[in-house]
Motif scaffolding. Structure first.
Motif, mmCIF file in Angstrom:
data_model
loop_
_atom_site.group_PDB
_atom_site.id
_atom_site.type_symbol
_atom_site.label_atom_id
_atom_site.label_comp_id
_atom_site.label_asym_id
_atom_site.label_seq_id
_atom_site.Cartn_x
_atom_site.Cartn_y
_atom_site.Cartn_z
ATOM 1 N N LEU A 1 13.231 9.774 -1.505
ATOM 2 C CA LEU A 1 14.070 9.352 -2.593
ATOM 3 C C LEU A 1 15.378 10.238 -2.513
ATOM 4 O O LEU A 1 16.583 9.586 -2.983
ATOM 5 N N LYS A 2 15.375 11.203 -2.350
ATOM 6 C CA LYS A 2 16.777 12.219 -2.150
ATOM 7 C C LYS A 2 17.439 11.599 -1.267
ATOM 8 O O LYS A 2 18.704 11.453 -1.276
ATOM 9 N N LEU A 3 17.017 11.452 0.156
ATOM 10 C CA LEU A 3 17.798 10.985 1.005
ATOM 11 C C LEU A 3 18.237 9.345 0.889
ATOM 12 O O LEU A 3 19.402 9.268 1.141
ATOM 13 N N GLY A 4 17.735 8.713 -0.214
ATOM 14 C CA GLY A 4 18.012 7.396 -0.629
ATOM 15 C C GLY A 4 19.246 7.650 -1.452
ATOM 16 O O GLY A 4 20.110 6.607 -1.427
ATOM 17 N N ARG A 5 18.914 8.544 -2.473
ATOM 18 C CA ARG A 5 19.942 8.654 -3.360
ATOM 19 C C ARG A 5 21.335 9.209 -2.778
ATOM 20 O O ARG A 5 22.467 8.771 -3.225
ATOM 21 N N ASP A 6 20.996 10.324 -1.793
ATOM 22 C CA ASP A 6 22.217 10.670 -0.959
ATOM 23 C C ASP A 6 23.177 9.616 -0.172
ATOM 24 O O ASP A 6 24.398 9.717 -0.424
ATOM 25 N N ALA A 7 22.301 8.808 0.212
ATOM 26 C CA ALA A 7 22.995 7.674 0.829
ATOM 27 C C ALA A 7 23.804 6.656 -0.075
ATOM 28 O O ALA A 7 24.654 6.097 0.426
ATOM 29 N N LEU A 8 23.443 6.501 -1.289
ATOM 30 C CA LEU A 8 23.808 5.622 -2.262
ATOM 31 C C LEU A 8 25.341 6.225 -2.586
ATOM 32 O O LEU A 8 26.150 5.516 -2.917
ATOM 33 N N THR A 9 25.331 7.636 -2.829
ATOM 34 C CA THR A 9 26.501 8.234 -3.084
ATOM 35 C C THR A 9 27.607 8.398 -1.935
ATOM 36 O O THR A 9 28.513 8.869 -2.075
ATOM 37 N N HIS A 10 27.147 8.279 -0.950
ATOM 38 C CA HIS A 10 27.939 8.589 0.445
ATOM 39 C C HIS A 10 29.189 7.715 0.619
ATOM 40 O O HIS A 10 28.723 6.270 0.181
ATOM 41 N N SER B 1 18.205 2.223 1.147
ATOM 42 C CA SER B 1 16.870 1.408 0.678
ATOM 43 C C SER B 1 15.665 2.304 0.027
ATOM 44 O O SER B 1 14.765 1.441 -0.552
ATOM 45 N N TRP B 2 15.539 3.328 0.333
ATOM 46 C CA TRP B 2 14.365 4.102 0.031
ATOM 47 C C TRP B 2 13.997 4.189 -1.409
ATOM 48 O O TRP B 2 12.857 4.232 -1.872
#
Length: 289
Positions: free
Chosen positions: A157-166, A209-210
């Protein structure tokens, strides 16, 4: 074939039988495949085989995938809500198609798209029957079990949220025999050139996506699913407990058919299980449409 969803063009292949009924109208089926897949993989195979059984069958690329990927738009996102909207748009397209009887439309989903298809068809007055083949349906408890417990899920979930803000989209390889960071490392079908590793396959996965994937409860979509539903699965395939729980929620509205010794990827392209599944699906549709 082209149709739109939220202003974006989706591309699909409509398979038609050679022989037509006297009325000219055919029962229609919207077919969807496993996560990260494109229309030339398992959904196209099932759609083409359904056409041989007398149906008009549509396989299409979701927004951001395959021929429906557009420059400057979101790509390779495994977002259940987004894909559910795409399925609804495909159903609407089939209802307008001159080859299709609008009162005889059904949905067929394989693997991860089963929950999306169920969400799109539950309560949808334009759809009259549903079939799920090798459905991958999870709920929060199953997500925790599959993805490494609380710690594993939290990390993704953290990986996905970080990707959203990238600032730029963050993609990884979807399937590989050599890249251990791939979404599906050393997985059959997707990594085999004579099976799923075809030129049309994007072979990418958007890390954003996560969040939506892990928080999507495909099992609970059964509660709003009012269509007569056939579930074809195997204990040797992926997450059979999800299919069982989904069927339990549906009660007598669902019929289950269990194959012995058939793996998840066998359902994608192996002749015998595919033919058996399709024969059961065609019979189910013809008896319920």
């Amino acid at each position: 074939m082209e149709f739109e969803c939220h202003g974006e063009v989706l591309h699909g292949d409509l398979y038609l039988p050679k022989q037509r009924p006297a009325s000219g109208k055919l029962p229609g089926v919207v077919v969807t495949g496993a996560w990260t897949s494109v229309k030339e993989q398992m959904s196209g195979l099932y759609a083409s085989e359904l056409a041989l059984r007398g149906f008009a069958a549509l396989a299409f690329d979701f927004r951001g995938w395959g021929h429906s990927a557009h420059e400057g738009k979101t790509k390779y996102l495994e977002d259940p809500l987004r894909k559910t909207d795409d399925i609804r748009a495909a159903i609407d397209f089939m209802g307008r198609c001159p080859d299709v009887d609008p009162d005889r439309i059904s949905g067929l989903a394989l693997s991860e798209s089963a929950g999306y298809m169920s969400a799109a068809t539950g309560g949808n007055r334009h759809v009259h029957s549903l079939a799920l083949v090798a459905p991958y349906l999870h709920n929060p408890e199953m997500v925790s079990e599959v993805y490494g417990g609380v710690e594993g899920v939290s990390a993704l979930l953290k990986l996905g949220r970080d990707a959203l803000t990238h600032e730029q989209p963050r993609y990884i390889v979807a399937a590989s025999k050599v890249d251990e960071t791939a979404l599906m490392f050393n997985t059959e079908y997707y990594t085999e050139e004579d099976r799923g590793l075809i030129p049309e396959f994007d072979n990418k996965f958007n890390l954003a996506s996560w969040e939506t994937w892990l928080t999507f409860d495909g099992v609970s979509t059964a509660e709003k699913q009012n269509q007569p539903t056939l579930i074809v699965h195997s204990e040797a395939a992926a997450l059979p407990m999800g299919a069982k729980e989904f069927a339990r929620h549906m009660g007598d509205r669902a019929t289950t058919l269990w194959f012995e010794g058939v793996t998840q990827y066998d359902f994608y392209d192996k002749a015998q299980p595919v033919d058996r599944a399709l024969d059961a699906v065609a019979e189910h549709f013809l008896s319920t449409l």
